[in-house]
Design a protein around this motif. Structure first.
Motif, short mmCIF file in Angstrom:
data_model
loop_
_atom_site.label_atom_id
_atom_site.label_comp_id
_atom_site.label_asym_id
_atom_site.label_seq_id
_atom_site.Cartn_x
_atom_site.Cartn_y
_atom_site.Cartn_z
N THR A 142 0.86 -1.19 0.00
CA THR A 142 0.00 0.00 0.00
C THR A 142 0.89 1.24 0.00
N PRO A 143 1.46 1.57 -1.16
CA PRO A 143 2.42 2.69 -1.21
C PRO A 143 1.78 4.05 -0.95
N VAL A 144 0.48 4.16 -1.13
CA VAL A 144 -0.20 5.43 -0.88
C VAL A 144 -1.28 5.20 0.19
N LEU A 145 -1.20 5.96 1.28
CA LEU A 145 -2.15 5.84 2.39
C LEU A 145 -2.89 7.16 2.58
N SER A 146 -4.07 7.05 3.17
CA SER A 146 -4.83 8.24 3.55
C SER A 146 -5.74 7.86 4.71
N GLY A 147 -6.35 8.85 5.30
CA GLY A 147 -7.23 8.58 6.43
C GLY A 147 -6.58 8.89 7.76
N SER A 148 -7.38 8.99 8.78
CA SER A 148 -6.90 9.42 10.11
C SER A 148 -6.37 8.30 10.97
N SER A 149 -6.51 7.04 10.51
CA SER A 149 -6.09 5.92 11.37
C SER A 149 -4.67 5.47 11.14
N CYS A 150 -4.05 5.87 10.03
CA CYS A 150 -2.68 5.41 9.77
C CYS A 150 -1.71 6.16 10.68
N SER A 151 -0.53 5.60 10.85
CA SER A 151 0.44 6.15 11.80
C SER A 151 0.87 7.57 11.43
N HIS A 152 0.90 7.90 10.14
CA HIS A 152 1.35 9.22 9.72
C HIS A 152 0.35 10.30 10.14
N ALA A 153 -0.93 9.98 10.05
CA ALA A 153 -1.94 10.93 10.50
C ALA A 153 -1.86 11.12 12.01
N LEU A 154 -1.62 10.04 12.74
CA LEU A 154 -1.48 10.13 14.19
C LEU A 154 -0.24 10.92 14.58
N LEU A 155 0.83 10.79 13.81
CA LEU A 155 2.05 11.53 14.09
C LEU A 155 1.81 13.03 14.05
N LEU A 156 0.97 13.47 13.14
CA LEU A 156 0.70 14.91 13.02
C LEU A 156 -0.02 15.45 14.25
N GLU A 157 -0.65 14.59 15.02
CA GLU A 157 -1.36 15.03 16.22
C GLU A 157 -0.44 15.14 17.43
N MET A 248 2.37 9.72 -8.25
CA MET A 248 2.03 8.44 -7.62
C MET A 248 0.66 8.52 -6.96
N LYS A 249 0.36 9.66 -6.37
CA LYS A 249 -0.96 9.84 -5.75
C LYS A 249 -2.05 9.79 -6.82
N SER A 250 -1.84 10.47 -7.96
CA SER A 250 -2.86 10.47 -9.02
C SER A 250 -3.01 9.09 -9.65
N LEU A 251 -1.90 8.35 -9.78
CA LEU A 251 -1.98 7.00 -10.32
C LEU A 251 -2.77 6.08 -9.39
N ASP A 252 -2.55 6.24 -8.10
CA ASP A 252 -3.22 5.37 -7.14
C ASP A 252 -4.72 5.62 -7.10
N THR A 253 -5.13 6.85 -7.40
CA THR A 253 -6.56 7.19 -7.31
C THR A 253 -7.25 7.24 -8.67
N ALA A 254 -6.52 6.94 -9.77
CA ALA A 254 -7.14 6.96 -11.10
C ALA A 254 -8.29 5.97 -11.15
N SER A 255 -9.39 6.39 -11.76
CA SER A 255 -10.61 5.59 -11.73
C SER A 255 -10.56 4.38 -12.66
N GLU A 256 -9.79 4.45 -13.74
CA GLU A 256 -9.70 3.31 -14.64
C GLU A 256 -8.37 3.35 -15.39
N TYR A 257 -8.06 2.25 -16.06
CA TYR A 257 -6.69 2.07 -16.53
C TYR A 257 -6.28 3.06 -17.61
N VAL A 258 -7.20 3.49 -18.47
CA VAL A 258 -6.84 4.44 -19.53
C VAL A 258 -6.38 5.75 -18.92
N LEU A 259 -7.13 6.21 -17.92
CA LEU A 259 -6.75 7.46 -17.25
C LEU A 259 -5.44 7.29 -16.51
#
Length: 828
Positions: A142-157, A248-259
């Motif tokens: 999982t090279p790209v993470l998001s959300g408040s539960s991952c360790s990086h989000a907790l680090l910011l707090e 990398m962020k845009s690739l991870d969130t691309a909706s389909e393979y052509v995009l």
């Protein structure tokens, strides 16, 4: 893991909490050490012990305790210095440097795992940049993470750092999901994460982990790791890493393979352009499981709103195009390809000079020239391999020869970074992508793109992304693309020609007689490489506007090719003329003038000239032919025979030349008999072919098909009315007007507005809207076309496709008449 890099731009950062100098805090729900417990040294030395304070009430330290603390600080600061020195010696390419840094820190600190993560999207997304050590492959899933539960989000707090220690599975269940996976897969039990930050932004985090639960129990770990993180800032904050992370962020969130593929190819082009100022062509290949075939994807340069000709915008933050991206897809057999060699050997394969390669190699690779959209002078293909399994390759092409040494590290770092996302998003879907592309109706078996729609293809269970290939443009190519080969060979020939022209004297150019002189040049008859040629010598102008006219004429004549446009053999710029008589090898009948290139160290004020070597037209100009009576024959004192077939044949050839210019969005702006040259051609009934020449007043049209009139230059007798009005919009219709006047002159054998001065002509044409008058007896269809061409309203004038059609009809009509197109006109 593959090399991965990221940078957080200043305007996309989140302000960090103040990083205090206090000891590590107990964070999270897991058990955390106190600040004075014993534990292993950060550098693998003997454990550091807590200091005994005998005079605690007074706050005084004993001399021995003070000396012990000083020694501990000295030793550990020396180790920090050594580590920073090593960090300073890693690669200058950020993506490679971050991977080297994780390995260096992991070994130097004697920890089980070290990872570096970049923060993006205002610290709401977290991109894995590098990882080394135990369970690093688990992070790579999982090279790209998001959300408040991952360790990086907790680090910011937290105010300083994030420190967890666990001893059993029950405690591990309380860890953030990414750390819990490391415990379950790699048995890591203690974790320390530190923000990588400047004084006003957090750009990422560095995390270390150990298998021992008490791995980071002494106070020294937090400030030590904070100091070492400063050595990573230069790589995290680089523009290359920022663009790569955003991609990398845009690739991870691309909706389909052509995009996804479109964003990958666009992002790679922009990254290389930004980093090295090198425009590149990019392709992505996906191989089948048997390694027998591959699909090669490349952007459609005709439809992509790019570099920026199908080029790409240089703004990395530019939004994706509103229209669906269009991708060319080519199916190739892997046998005898650079791609197969690269994936089998696990190494990049490149060809530094494709022109030389295809001429010298008995069996050249078949995946170099697969599309005519780009000129491929050099090419490199880097294999896409993850955990020993090859699933594709990434091509980079250049329009000039190169051994890729100047961008080797950047390419390696880029591919090692994107391979994680491509493995997650595309590798598992290869069969479905193949089916989506090749099962659609209308797929071609030749080199021409076919726009086709396909039924939607259901995604595999392993992905939540819909596979929608409706924006793809498939091409199945079963043979090498000749157009692409032609481009690179033409480029090589032009390059070789340019080198040969750098000789001191142009000995292959000889002048024999003067054909004509003007205010800024001379036209000679001569020989070029032994063949008869016309040599136009244009002396350097003093004003930029005049120089631009000469440059435009040279550019047009060396770029435009048509049977009825004068052909240019060669072009020389910034030449020095030598007419001193020093050339002792001159033979009789030749003019003692020769030319050489202006040297870089010569006086720039030295008089120079530009030379056009053109085909020689032995029948002079159309005006000269009119004067000689080629189209008219006097029968008696009161009548003249007009050769209508010859006249219309000439007009038809000139019209075809003008139409070719208009297709290229060029206006000649000086159509008249003097600028139509004639060259003997026994294959033609009239005995010669026409050659449109003299492009000194030509204009290049804008995208909206008009330019603003600034000067009204040209021959006044043939100027359209709009050319007399400054600021008017000029279109291709100005050539149509001049053509109509030339039709009148050819039929009558006279000059338009004979005997009138410039002001009188302007008054007559522009103000009174008067035109030349045809004599009695002119064929109605001929006069009608000429009058339509010189309409005052330019929108009413016919385009040259219409003119050609009417002239063709006219020629057939005149050829079928009883007198073979001869008409008798009364001159009484």
């Amino acid at each position: 893991m593959p090399n991965i890099s990221f940078v957080q731009k200043k305007d996309d950062a989140c302000a960090p909490n103040a990083v205090p100098s206090s000891p590590m805090k107990a964070l999270g729900t897991a058990s955390v050490s106190s600040s004075s417990q014993q534990g292993p040294s950060p550098f693998g030395k003997e454990p550091l012990h807590s200091v005994d304070y005998p005079n605690a009430e007074s706050g005084q330290l004993s001399a021995g305790s003070q000396a012990s603390i000083n020694e501990i600080l000295r030793l550990n600061l020396a180790e920090i210095k050594l580590a920073l020195q090593k960090l300073a010696c890693v690669s200058t390419t950020p993506s490679i440097a971050l991977n080297e840094s994780t390995e260096l820190l992991c070994k130097h600190l004697s920890v089980g795992l070290c990872s570096i993560t970049g923060f993006t999207d205002h610290c709401t997304s977290f991109v894995l940049l590098a990882a080394y050590g135990t369970a690093a492959t688990e992070l790579e899933k999982t090279p790209v993470l998001s959300g408040s539960s991952c360790s990086h989000a907790l680090l910011l707090e937290q105010p300083a750092c994030l420190h967890y220690r666990v001893t059993n599975a029950e405690e591990a269940s309380q860890l953030p999901p990414d750390m819990r996976a490391l415990y379950e897969v790699g048995g890591l039990k203690s974790f320390l994460s530190i923000p990588i930050a400047t004084d006003h932004e957090v750009v990422g985090a560095v995390m270390i982990a150990k298998e021992q639960a008490d791995g980071f129990e002494i106070d020294w770990w937090e400030p030590m790791l904070g100091c070492l993180s400063t050595g990573l800032l230069v790589h995290l904050r680089s523009e290359q890493t920022f663009q790569l992370c955003q991609l990398m962020k845009s690739l991870d969130t691309a909706s389909e393979y052509v995009l996804l593929i479109h964003q990958l190819l666009r992002g790679a082009h922009l990254l290389l352009l930004k980093a090295k100022n090198i425009p590149t062509g990019c392709r992505l290949a996906l191989v089948n499981n048997e390694l027998t075939k591959a699909l090669v994807f490349e952007p459609d340069r005709k439809t992509t709103p790019e570099s920026e000709g199908g080029t790409m915008t240089s703004n990395p933050k530019a939004p994706a195009p509103a229209v669906d991206p269009q991708i060319h897809v080519t199916e190739i057999a892997l046998e005898n390809t650079l791609l197969l060699d690269a994936v089998q050997k696990g190494k990049a394969r490149f060809v530094s000079d494709c022109a030389s390669y295809i001429q010298s190699c008995m069996k050249p690779a078949t995946d170099i020239f697969i599309s005519g959209q780009e000129m491929v002078a050099s090419i490199v293909v880097l294999p896409l391999i993850y955990e020993g399994q090859a699933f594709g390759g990434f091509y980079v092409t250049l329009e000039s020869t190169s051994n890729f040494q100047n961008i080797k590290d950047l390419l390696m770092g880029f591919v090692n970074s994107i391979v994680l996302v491509l493995q997650n998003r595309l590798s598992a879907q290869r069969d479905h992508i193949w089916e989506a592309v090749l099962s659609r109706p209308g797929v071609a078996s030749n080199e021409d793109p076919v726009q086709a729609s396909s039924p939607s293809v259901e995604p595999s269970d392993s992905t939540n992304s819909a596979i929608d290939s409706s924006a793809a443009r498939p091409i199945v190519v079963k043979r090498t693309c000749t157009e692409a080969m032609l481009k690179v060979l033409q480029h090589e020939i032009r390059r070789s020609t340019a080198k040969s022209q750098a000789l001191e004297w142009v000995d292959e150019l000889n002048l024999t007689e003067v054909l004509g002189k003007g205010g800024f040049g001379i036209v000679y008859k001569g020989t070029w490489k032994g063949s008869v040629a016309a040599v136009k010598v244009m002396y350097a102008r003093q004003h930029e506007r005049q120089a631009m006219k000469d440059a435009l004429e040279m550019a047009l004549l060396t770029s435009v090719s048509h049977p009825f446009i004068i052909h240019v053999y060669s072009c020389f710029t910034d030449m020095v003329e030598d007419a001193s008589g020093a050339n002792q090898n001159m033979t009789e009948g030749k003019i003692n003038v020769r030319f050489r290139k202006l040297q870089p160290d010569e006086d720039p004020a030295l008089a120079t000239c530009n030379i056009l070597v053109m085909e020689y037209c032995d029948r002079a100009s159309l005006r000269h032919a009119m004067k000689k009576g080629v189209f008219h024959k006097r029968l008696d004192n009161t009548s003249v025979a007009v050769d209508l077939c010859a006249i219309v044949q000439v007009l038809l050839e000139v019209a075809q030349a003008i139409q070719h210019l208009h297709e290229l969005k060029l206006i000649h702006c000086d159509i008249k008999p003097e600028n139509v040259l004639l060259k003997s051609d026994v294959s033609k009934g009239i005995g010669f072919a026409t050659k449109l020449s003299d492009f000194g007043l030509a204009k290049i049209l804008r995208e909206n098909y008009y330019i603003v009139n600034r000067s009204g230059s040209g021959t006044v007798t043939h100027l359209a009315p709009e050319l007399f009005q400054v600021g008017s919009k000029l279109t291709v219709a100005v050539d149509t007007f001049s053509f109509g006047i030339m039709m009148w002159e050819l039929y009558t054998g006279q000059r338009a507005y004979g005997g009138l001065g410039r002001d009188a002509i302007i008054d007559r044409v522009y103000k009174k809207k008067a035109r030349p008058v045809f004599p009695v007896g002119v064929p109605p269809m001929y006069a009608s076309l000429a009058k339509g061409c010189w309409e005052n309203d330019q929108t009413l004038r016919p385009n040259f496709l219409v003119v050609i059609a009417k002239l063709t009809e006219m020629l057939e009509h005149f050829q079928n008449t009883n007198n073979n197109g001869q008409q008798t006109v009364s001159t009484a």
